[in-house]
Design an enzyme around this catalytic site. Structure first.
Site, short mmCIF file in Angstrom:
data_model
loop_
_atom_site.label_atom_id
_atom_site.label_comp_id
_atom_site.label_asym_id
_atom_site.label_seq_id
_atom_site.Cartn_x
_atom_site.Cartn_y
_atom_site.Cartn_z
N ILE A 77 0.85 -1.18 0.00
CA ILE A 77 0.00 0.00 0.00
C ILE A 77 0.89 1.24 0.00
O ILE A 77 1.78 1.37 0.84
CB ILE A 77 -0.94 0.02 1.22
CG1 ILE A 77 -1.86 -1.21 1.20
CG2 ILE A 77 -1.77 1.30 1.25
CD1 ILE A 77 -2.73 -1.35 2.44
N ASN B 31 -1.74 6.33 8.29
CA ASN B 31 -1.80 6.19 9.75
C ASN B 31 -1.61 7.53 10.45
O ASN B 31 -2.34 7.86 11.39
CB ASN B 31 -0.74 5.20 10.24
CG ASN B 31 -1.18 3.75 10.13
OD1 ASN B 31 -2.36 3.44 10.12
ND2 ASN B 31 -0.22 2.86 10.02
N GLU C 140 2.07 -3.34 5.70
CA GLU C 140 1.15 -3.01 4.61
C GLU C 140 1.47 -3.80 3.36
O GLU C 140 1.11 -3.43 2.25
CB GLU C 140 1.21 -1.50 4.31
CG GLU C 140 2.47 -1.01 3.65
CD GLU C 140 3.62 -0.73 4.61
OE1 GLU C 140 4.61 -0.15 4.15
OE2 GLU C 140 3.57 -1.09 5.80
#
Length: 197
Positions: free
Chosen positions: A96, A103, A138
């Site tokens: 990602i 975040n 991720e």
């Protein structure tokens, strides 16, 4: 025939209301007597606990996908099939984009939702034989058995596009994300794929 001191075997016993597991023990009679003592013990509770612990050890709790440990085993099997039987298989790695920014901007709960969103999008078009796993923060890996590199590139592009059209539910508004992909075909003589993960 008295060649073994004890024979043991665990086996499932399906039933209409609940599957059960038993442990069977066969002990031959001694002193030239023919026959054996056979006993069966219900081990369902223990077996269910073992299966649950195995699931916990091989599943990513956030996404429900297999974890890196499980994926490593699946990748080893794919490499073995390629080397032993001349099968084909390809590997896709997805990451990602700018996940730390997601975040930092939206919070870790929204970052978790982004991971679950990617999971849902990537799971939808897969075959039963494909193995999608979360292998890191991720990072996702996808093993495609019986798939050449050209086919894996098509799959990766479809997944990349589907992720870019998906919407992640944020605290104040929904937003889109993107992911980067790498594709490789497992070739004869390859020792494994884990070192590159």
């Amino acid at each position: 025939d008295g060649e073994l001191e004890l024979f043991e075997m665990e086996y499932p016993c399906p039933s209409p209301d609940k599957d059960r597991w038993f442990s069977g023990h066969v002990t031959p009679l001694k002193n030239s007597l023919r026959g054996a003592v056979v006993s069966h013990r219900d081990i369902t509770d223990r077996k269910l606990l073992e299966l649950e612990l195995m699931k916990l050890a091989t599943t990513d709790s956030l996404t429900g996908l297999p974890n890196r440990r499980y994926f490593t085993q699946a990748a080893d099997l794919a490499v073995e099939r390629v080397n032993r039987f001349g099968a084909t298989a390809s590997l896709i790695i997805a990451d990602i984009d700018h996940f730390k920014t997601i975040n930092d901007t939206h919070g870790h709960a929204v970052g978790d939702e982004a991971l679950r969103c990617v999971t849902r999008v990537c799971e939808a078009p897969l075959r039963k034989s494909d193995v999608l796993a979360r292998i890191g923060g991720e990072e996702f890996a996808l093993m495609l058995p019986d798939t050449r590199e050209a086919g894996a590139i098509i799959v990766a592009e479809k997944l990349r596009e589907a992720i870019s059209h998906a919407r992640v539910r944020g605290v104040q508004s929904d937003f889109s994300i993107t992911a980067s992909f790498g594709v490789a075909e497992i070739g004869p003589g390859d020792k494994g794929v884990v070192a590159g993960l």
